[in-house]
Design a protein around this motif. Structure first.
Motif, PDB file in Angstrom:
ATOM      1  N   ALA A  46      30.346  72.906  31.867  1.00 58.78           N
ATOM      2  CA  ALA A  46      31.730  73.191  32.840  1.00 58.78           C
ATOM      3  C   ALA A  46      32.532  74.257  32.099  1.00 58.78           C
ATOM      4  O   ALA A  46      32.555  74.677  30.955  1.00 58.78           O
ATOM      5  CB  ALA A  46      32.239  71.712  32.482  1.00 58.78           C
ATOM      6  N   ALA A  47      33.171  74.749  32.922  1.00 56.42           N
ATOM      7  CA  ALA A  47      34.009  76.043  32.761  1.00 56.42           C
ATOM      8  C   ALA A  47      35.158  75.931  31.758  1.00 56.42           C
ATOM      9  O   ALA A  47      35.386  76.707  31.081  1.00 56.42           O
ATOM     10  CB  ALA A  47      34.522  76.582  34.154  1.00 56.42           C
ATOM     11  N   SER A  48      35.489  74.510  31.870  1.00 56.02           N
ATOM     12  CA  SER A  48      36.873  74.591  31.010  1.00 56.02           C
ATOM     13  C   SER A  48      37.099  72.905  30.835  1.00 56.02           C
ATOM     14  O   SER A  48      36.702  71.949  31.315  1.00 56.02           O
ATOM     15  CB  SER A  48      38.128  74.922  31.885  1.00 56.02           C
ATOM     16  N   CYS A  49      37.983  72.560  29.913  1.00 55.76           N
ATOM     17  CA  CYS A  49      38.574  71.199  29.544  1.00 55.76           C
ATOM     18  C   CYS A  49      38.731  70.706  30.640  1.00 55.76           C
ATOM     19  O   CYS A  49      38.553  69.306  31.139  1.00 55.76           O
ATOM     20  CB  CYS A  49      39.458  71.093  28.356  1.00 55.76           C
ATOM     21  N   TRP A  50      39.607  71.235  31.639  1.00 57.71           N
ATOM     22  CA  TRP A  50      40.048  70.833  32.988  1.00 57.71           C
ATOM     23  C   TRP A  50      39.065  70.346  33.960  1.00 57.71           C
ATOM     24  O   TRP A  50      39.125  69.139  34.426  1.00 57.71           O
ATOM     25  CB  TRP A  50      41.012  71.987  33.582  1.00 57.71           C
ATOM     26  N   ASP A  51      37.954  71.196  33.784  1.00 60.75           N
ATOM     27  CA  ASP A  51      36.724  70.766  34.948  1.00 60.75           C
ATOM     28  C   ASP A  51      36.366  69.402  34.271  1.00 60.75           C
ATOM     29  O   ASP A  51      35.996  68.541  35.133  1.00 60.75           O
ATOM     30  CB  ASP A  51      35.535  71.976  34.593  1.00 60.75           C
ATOM     31  N   LEU A  52      36.087  69.511  32.741  1.00 62.62           N
ATOM     32  CA  LEU A  52      35.368  68.137  32.313  1.00 62.62           C
ATOM     33  C   LEU A  52      36.574  67.062  32.674  1.00 62.62           C
ATOM     34  O   LEU A  52      36.306  65.977  33.018  1.00 62.62           O
ATOM     35  CB  LEU A  52      35.253  68.093  30.988  1.00 62.62           C
ATOM     36  N   TRP A  53      37.896  67.180  32.372  1.00 70.54           N
ATOM     37  CA  TRP A  53      38.850  66.068  32.778  1.00 70.54           C
ATOM     38  C   TRP A  53      38.659  65.836  34.255  1.00 70.54           C
ATOM     39  O   TRP A  53      38.692  64.526  34.638  1.00 70.54           O
ATOM     40  CB  TRP A  53      40.359  66.706  32.412  1.00 70.54           C
ATOM     41  N   TYR A  54      38.712  66.705  35.032  1.00 71.18           N
ATOM     42  CA  TYR A  54      38.710  66.298  36.511  1.00 71.18           C
ATOM     43  C   TYR A  54      37.414  65.609  36.969  1.00 71.18           C
ATOM     44  O   TYR A  54      37.484  64.489  37.554  1.00 71.18           O
ATOM     45  CB  TYR A  54      38.880  67.573  37.424  1.00 71.18           C
ATOM     46  N   GLU A  55      36.338  65.984  36.518  1.00 72.66           N
ATOM     47  CA  GLU A  55      34.946  65.354  36.911  1.00 72.66           C
ATOM     48  C   GLU A  55      35.146  63.961  36.480  1.00 72.66           C
ATOM     49  O   GLU A  55      34.674  62.925  37.059  1.00 72.66           O
ATOM     50  CB  GLU A  55      33.723  65.963  36.351  1.00 72.66           C
ATOM     51  N   ARG A  56      35.344  63.806  35.123  1.00 70.65           N
ATOM     52  CA  ARG A  56      35.518  62.327  34.541  1.00 70.65           C
ATOM     53  C   ARG A  56      36.336  61.346  35.350  1.00 70.65           C
ATOM     54  O   ARG A  56      36.103  60.226  35.758  1.00 70.65           O
ATOM     55  CB  ARG A  56      35.861  62.344  33.147  1.00 70.65           C
ATOM     56  N   ASN A  57      37.642  61.798  35.523  1.00 69.17           N
ATOM     57  CA  ASN A  57      38.574  61.221  36.400  1.00 69.17           C
ATOM     58  C   ASN A  57      38.377  60.938  37.793  1.00 69.17           C
ATOM     59  O   ASN A  57      38.758  59.975  38.326  1.00 69.17           O
ATOM     60  CB  ASN A  57      40.160  61.804  36.068  1.00 69.17           C
ATOM     61  N   ALA A  58      37.681  61.770  38.333  1.00 68.06           N
ATOM     62  CA  ALA A  58      37.187  61.833  39.869  1.00 68.06           C
ATOM     63  C   ALA A  58      36.129  60.592  39.811  1.00 68.06           C
ATOM     64  O   ALA A  58      36.288  59.755  40.973  1.00 68.06           O
ATOM     65  CB  ALA A  58      36.521  63.330  40.509  1.00 68.06           C
ATOM     66  N   ILE A  59      35.246  60.390  38.978  1.00 70.41           N
ATOM     67  CA  ILE A  59      34.493  59.174  39.050  1.00 70.41           C
ATOM     68  C   ILE A  59      35.284  58.068  39.076  1.00 70.41           C
ATOM     69  O   ILE A  59      35.234  57.046  39.933  1.00 70.41           O
ATOM     70  CB  ILE A  59      33.633  59.215  37.781  1.00 70.41           C
ATOM     71  N   TYR A  60      36.315  57.717  38.013  1.00 69.69           N
ATOM     72  CA  TYR A  60      37.251  56.782  38.168  1.00 69.69           C
ATOM     73  C   TYR A  60      38.062  56.776  39.523  1.00 69.69           C
ATOM     74  O   TYR A  60      38.029  55.540  40.129  1.00 69.69           O
ATOM     75  CB  TYR A  60      38.259  56.767  36.931  1.00 69.69           C
ATOM     76  N   ASP A  61      38.577  57.858  40.037  1.00 65.99           N
ATOM     77  CA  ASP A  61      39.085  57.665  41.483  1.00 65.99           C
ATOM     78  C   ASP A  61      38.234  57.070  42.408  1.00 65.99           C
ATOM     79  O   ASP A  61      39.061  56.273  43.424  1.00 65.99           O
ATOM     80  CB  ASP A  61      39.580  59.131  41.649  1.00 65.99           C
ATOM     81  N   ARG A  62      37.084  57.602  42.614  1.00 70.23           N
ATOM     82  CA  ARG A  62      36.206  57.012  43.419  1.00 70.23           C
ATOM     83  C   ARG A  62      35.969  55.573  43.636  1.00 70.23           C
ATOM     84  O   ARG A  62      35.660  54.921  44.445  1.00 70.23           O
ATOM     85  CB  ARG A  62      34.858  57.752  43.549  1.00 70.23           C
ATOM     86  N   ASN A  63      36.432  54.770  42.176  1.00 70.50           N
ATOM     87  CA  ASN A  63      36.245  53.499  42.080  1.00 70.50           C
ATOM     88  C   ASN A  63      37.420  52.627  42.066  1.00 70.50           C
ATOM     89  O   ASN A  63      37.613  51.580  41.565  1.00 70.50           O
ATOM     90  CB  ASN A  63      35.297  53.270  40.724  1.00 70.50           C
TER      91      ASN A  63
END
Length: 86
Positions: A20-37
């Protein structure tokens, strides 16, 4: 890199957490999983980024794949010392 269906995707497919390019990318992907649920975010950043209008839980049920992916992302965030939303 782009986000497709909440996953960080590069030209060749799903990007491993370590790529992942940045900590932001990691944060976003992790929280997108939670958001979808249906997760209801409590932080200002989470609410601004994902909009709680369609949330329904503070304790979402994640699939086994999602649980493993979140764990991988969290491990990479710890390794990098990420502090996106602290």
């Amino acid at each position: 890199m782009i986000f497709a269906a909440g996953l960080l995707v590069g030209l060749t497919g799903l990007v491993p957490a370590a790529s992942a390019a940045s900590c932001w990318d990691l944060w976003y992907e992790r929280n997108a999983i939670y958001d979808r649920n249906g997760y209801c975010f409590s932080t200002n950043l989470g609410q601004r980024t994902f909009n709680n209008a369609d949330c329904w839980t503070r304790n979402p049920t994640l699939s086994q794949w999602e649980q493993r992916r979140v764990a991988q992302i969290q491990a990479e965030e710890r390794r990098r010392g990420c502090k996106v939303n602290n």
